[in-house]
Enzyme design. Structure first.
Site, PDB file in Angstrom:
ATOM      1  N   CYS A 302       0.810  -1.224   0.000  1.00 54.10           N
ATOM      2  CA  CYS A 302       0.000   0.000   0.000  1.00 54.10           C
ATOM      3  C   CYS A 302       0.844   1.275   0.000  1.00 54.10           C
ATOM      4  O   CYS A 302       0.643   2.179  -0.823  1.00 54.10           O
ATOM      5  CB  CYS A 302      -0.968  -0.009   1.176  1.00 54.10           C
ATOM      6  SG  CYS A 302      -0.202   0.065   2.816  1.00 54.10           S
ATOM      7  N   HIS A 350      -2.521   1.285   6.828  1.00 55.81           N
ATOM      8  CA  HIS A 350      -2.934   1.149   5.432  1.00 55.81           C
ATOM      9  C   HIS A 350      -3.158   2.537   4.838  1.00 55.81           C
ATOM     10  O   HIS A 350      -3.539   3.470   5.541  1.00 55.81           O
ATOM     11  CB  HIS A 350      -4.211   0.317   5.310  1.00 55.81           C
ATOM     12  CG  HIS A 350      -4.560  -0.029   3.893  1.00 55.81           C
ATOM     13  ND1 HIS A 350      -3.770  -0.843   3.103  1.00 55.81           N
ATOM     14  CD2 HIS A 350      -5.594   0.361   3.103  1.00 55.81           C
ATOM     15  CE1 HIS A 350      -4.315  -0.957   1.903  1.00 55.81           C
ATOM     16  NE2 HIS A 350      -5.421  -0.222   1.879  1.00 55.81           N
ATOM     17  N   HIS A 362      -5.823   1.721  -4.363  1.00 51.88           N
ATOM     18  CA  HIS A 362      -4.936   1.209  -3.324  1.00 51.88           C
ATOM     19  C   HIS A 362      -4.524  -0.230  -3.634  1.00 51.88           C
ATOM     20  O   HIS A 362      -5.114  -0.901  -4.480  1.00 51.88           O
ATOM     21  CB  HIS A 362      -5.578   1.304  -1.938  1.00 51.88           C
ATOM     22  CG  HIS A 362      -6.726   0.363  -1.698  1.00 51.88           C
ATOM     23  ND1 HIS A 362      -7.016  -0.171  -0.454  1.00 51.88           N
ATOM     24  CD2 HIS A 362      -7.668  -0.144  -2.534  1.00 51.88           C
ATOM     25  CE1 HIS A 362      -8.089  -0.945  -0.535  1.00 51.88           C
ATOM     26  NE2 HIS A 362      -8.503  -0.944  -1.774  1.00 51.88           N
TER      27      HIS A 362
END
Length: 390
Positions: A302, A350, A362
């Site tokens: 990520c 994240h 993402h």
């Protein structure tokens, strides 16, 4: 299947950070569906809901360990470069020290051959002329000066070499520690992912189908929330434009955000231009696999994706989510602009890049691919903050 699951304690956040919301309809669906999948009495198999939660937790723990791995890897790389630089410096200084030692040794040998100290009276009496005496004294003075310089140089080189050797030793010790941290984080990631795979492997085909149905309902709820945010943002933009027309000015000042008390100016044209480049890069990565610790070009995790996207726009972001969250200005969710970074969970493990209309790009989790998805993919309470990086 949910990539991340974590219960959150209700509470108020600072401006730009969402407060936990009530349980969504999707979560209700999860509970209802899982009840039908509970094991029969006497069966010690976990319920479908328990499996889903456990797997989600394991993925989240793996992602947290991935960010620790990324930090340790970055630190190890920097430390290794420092060690290499110090060792090169030590080698160069050792060479100079050897040269100074050799020069000093040559003077010592000469003194041994000729005798140390000033010439005595007899020596000067042997001189045939006053010029001979003068020449002897000049040679001795010059030799003494050079010897002194050689001694000073030797002492300096020895001191500096010992200092650099000590620095190199300490840096090597630090490098060993960071390599240990790197190894530990890597083992943690691998263990969490293996545990998740093991749990999933025990599901029946029917249970996997039910999990897919749960995930689909969650995605539908997330899409609904994204559409709601898009309408809210469109209304705010229209209000700004109308206010600007009435005042005869521009729309540089914005209305209040989701907190109702914070006003954030919209991103300027230079930011929009950079964000467009970052988003173009991110879109080009859609379909590439998530691989923990990866920074491209074939795969990403990520934070590796967001770092690479903004690098394409000429903006240097730190490697980890922990650092990226501090690399810009926090803005309310309702005022998120394309290019902003969307961070998730209390431990900030994240991140995605906002593309507008409540959506982001993402790299979700192991086993998935870079994709567009609602920022509410794991519920309202999962959103930690929105950060404008440039």
């Amino acid at each position: 299947m949910a990539s991340h699951r974590k219960s959150r304690t209700p509470g108020t956040r600072v401006a730009g950070i969402r407060t936990p919301a009530l349980a969504t309809a999707a979560l209700t669906s999860v509970a209802l569906l899982s009840q039908t999948a509970d094991a029969a009495p006497g069966d010690d198999r976990p319920s479908l809901e328990e499996v889903e939660k456990k797997v989600g937790d394991l993925y989240r723990q793996a992602e947290s360990a991935t960010e620790k791995y990324n930090a340790a890897k970055e630190k190890t790389t920097k430390q290794r470069k420092r060690v290499d630089t110090l060792l090169d410096d030590v080698a160069q200084r050792t060479q100079k020290l050897n040269e100074a030692r050799a020069e000093l040794g040559s003077y010592a040998a000469a003194q041994y051959r000729t005798g140390a100290g000033m010439p005595d009276t007899a020596t000067f009496l042997l001189a045939e002329t006053p010029q001979d005496v003068f020449d002897q004294r000049q040679v001795l003075d010059r030799m003494t000066g050079r010897q002194k310089a050689a001694v000073d140089d030797y002492v300096t080189q020895q001191t500096e070499t010992m200092k650099k050797r000590q620095e190199a030793t300490e840096s090597l010790r630090t490098l060993t520690e960071t390599q240990g941290d790197l190894k530990t984080a890597k083992a943690t990631v691998q263990k969490k992912l293996a545990d998740a795979r093991e749990l999933l492997s025990k599901l029946t085909a029917e249970e996997k189908a039910r999990l897919a149905a749960i995930e689909k309902r969650k995605q539908e709820e997330a899409a609904r929330k994204a559409a709601e945010l898009a309408r809210q943002q469109a209304a705010q933009e229209q209000a700004r434009e109308e206010a600007a027309q009435q005042s005869g000015g521009t729309s540089e000042s914005s209305g209040s955000g989701s907190t109702g008390s914070v006003e954030t100016p919209p991103a300027d044209s230079s930011y929009a231009a950079k964000a467009e480049k970052a988003l173009a890069f991110a879109r080009a990565q859609i379909g590439k696999p998530y691989v923990w610790g990866a920074t491209g070009p074939g795969s990403y995790d990520c934070s590796g994706l967001t770092q690479a996207a903004w690098k394409a726009a000429g903006v240097s972001l730190p490697r980890t989510t922990y650092d990226q969250v501090n690399a810009g200005t926090t803005v309310p969710v309702s005022q998120a602009q394309p290019g902003d970074l969307v961070f998730f969970y209390d431990d900030v493990t994240h991140v995605g890049i906002y593309i507008g209309n409540g959506m982001m790009i993402h790299a979700p989790k192991p086993g998935t691919y870079v994709r567009e998805e609602s920022i509410y993919y794991d519920g309202d309470s999962a959103i930690h903050s929105i950060v404008r990086p440039a």
